[in-house]
Design an enzyme around this catalytic site. Structure first.
Site, PDB file in Angstrom:
ATOM      1  N   LEU A 138       0.822  -1.198   0.000  1.00  0.00           N
ATOM      2  CA  LEU A 138       0.000   0.000   0.000  1.00  0.00           C
ATOM      3  C   LEU A 138       0.856   1.248   0.000  1.00  0.00           C
ATOM      4  O   LEU A 138       2.049   1.207   0.227  1.00  0.00           O
ATOM      5  CB  LEU A 138      -0.899  -0.001   1.239  1.00  0.00           C
ATOM      6  CG  LEU A 138      -1.945  -1.092   1.301  1.00  0.00           C
ATOM      7  CD1 LEU A 138      -2.723  -0.946   2.580  1.00  0.00           C
ATOM      8  CD2 LEU A 138      -2.889  -0.960   0.141  1.00  0.00           C
ATOM      9  N   ASP A 139       0.202   2.358  -0.219  1.00  0.00           N
ATOM     10  CA  ASP A 139       0.858   3.646  -0.279  1.00  0.00           C
ATOM     11  C   ASP A 139       0.840   4.285   1.103  1.00  0.00           C
ATOM     12  O   ASP A 139       0.125   3.830   1.985  1.00  0.00           O
ATOM     13  CB  ASP A 139       0.058   4.489  -1.276  1.00  0.00           C
ATOM     14  CG  ASP A 139       0.897   5.592  -1.823  1.00  0.00           C
ATOM     15  OD1 ASP A 139       0.327   6.426  -2.541  1.00  0.00           O
ATOM     16  OD2 ASP A 139       2.094   5.630  -1.521  1.00  0.00           O
ATOM     17  N   SER A 140       1.610   5.335   1.295  1.00  0.00           N
ATOM     18  CA  SER A 140       1.567   6.008   2.595  1.00  0.00           C
ATOM     19  C   SER A 140       0.208   6.675   2.796  1.00  0.00           C
ATOM     20  O   SER A 140      -0.311   6.746   3.916  1.00  0.00           O
ATOM     21  CB  SER A 140       2.686   7.026   2.706  1.00  0.00           C
ATOM     22  OG  SER A 140       2.575   7.987   1.684  1.00  0.00           O
ATOM     23  N   ASN A 142      -2.076   4.133   3.963  1.00  0.00           N
ATOM     24  CA  ASN A 142      -1.841   3.939   5.392  1.00  0.00           C
ATOM     25  C   ASN A 142      -2.687   4.906   6.210  1.00  0.00           C
ATOM     26  O   ASN A 142      -3.340   4.524   7.180  1.00  0.00           O
ATOM     27  CB  ASN A 142      -0.357   4.199   5.663  1.00  0.00           C
ATOM     28  CG  ASN A 142       0.106   3.545   6.923  1.00  0.00           C
ATOM     29  OD1 ASN A 142      -0.720   3.104   7.714  1.00  0.00           O
ATOM     30  ND2 ASN A 142       1.388   3.493   7.131  1.00  0.00           N
TER      31      ASN A 142
END
Lengths: 128, 121
Positions: free
Chosen positions: A83-85, A88
């Site tokens: 996943l991406d930040s 998150n």
């Protein structure tokens, strides 16, 4: 004082004897003791670890960008789930909504994996 | 060009990048909460959240530090402009309705529960 207590015990005894045939299946403790608050829902607010784990995993699995089969309690959001930040951030917000918590911004930034999320929520006094 | 290439991986550059990334994450978090404050109905919230995400994603690959700083400053300014006047805050959190409603009494004070029993009882 002792006489009073003895009189009371004597007076109250017939009431106790009559309840043997009643529908009550539990002996009351000594009259005058308030140790058993049977109908109080006080103190059942603490989440068990299994509940926390279950709910956290349910939230993560229902995230559309996540493959539910790869989710486990030890998974890292960015490394394992790819996943991406920003994803998150979205997951942390979803966890906040699920457990009715308010996580400060800097704390929320640090929640990077399921393990951290479970630890944080389990140790939070106000997790609902 | 070689000077910029050498400057890409110095510690100062990385520190600035990390600080910018943290600012972006915190800004995205606040903007998302604000979006939820404004768009209470869930389907509207999902649409607005997707649009917000698009706006963040479109600037994802900017490399120049100063451009990124300027973008972050502009985004924070627009976030401050659009902040909801009455945001939803969880009741027990600071700013919520239950905050410090029942503070724990100071230690050393004990309440004796005698229910009005008097000494000659």
């Amino acid at each position: 004082m002792a006489m009073r207590a003895a009189i009371l015990r004597h007076i109250r005894l017939p009431a106790r004897a009559q309840t043997l045939a009643g529908p009550r299946s539990r002996e009351w403790s000594l009259p005058g003791s308030s140790a058993s608050r049977s109908m109080s829902s006080h103190g059942d607010d603490h989440l068990t670890k299994e509940e926390v784990v279950e709910r956290v995993l349910a939230v993560v699995k229902s995230f559309p960008k996540v493959d539910p089969a790869t989710v486990s309690p030890d998974v890292h959001f960015q490394n394992d789930l790819g996943l991406d930040s920003l994803d998150n951030v979205e997951i942390v917000m979803a966890l906040e909504e699920e457990f009715k918590l308010e996580i400060p911004d800097l704390e929320a930034d640090k929640i990077d994996s399921c393990r951290l999320a479970i630890e944080y929520i389990y140790n939070h006094p106000m997790a609902g | 060009m070689s000077a910029t290439a050498a400057a890409t991986t110095t510690a100062g550059y990385l520190a600035r990048r990390a600080a910018q990334k943290e600012k972006v994450r915190i800004l995205y978090r606040r903007a998302l909460k604000d979006t939820l404050n404004w768009a209470v109905h869930r389907h509207l919230f999902y649409q607005d959240a997707s649009e917000l995400r698009e706006r963040f994603e479109s600037n994802k690959h900017v490399e120049d530090l100063d451009t990124v700083d300027r973008l972050i400053a502009d985004a924070e300014a627009s976030y401050n402009k659009w902040r909801h006047p009455d945001p939803y805050i969880v009741p027990w959190a600071p700013g919520g309705s239950k905050f410090t409603r029942n503070p724990t009494p100071p230690s050393g004070i004990e309440i004796i529960y005698d229910y009005g029993r008097e000494d000659n009882d």
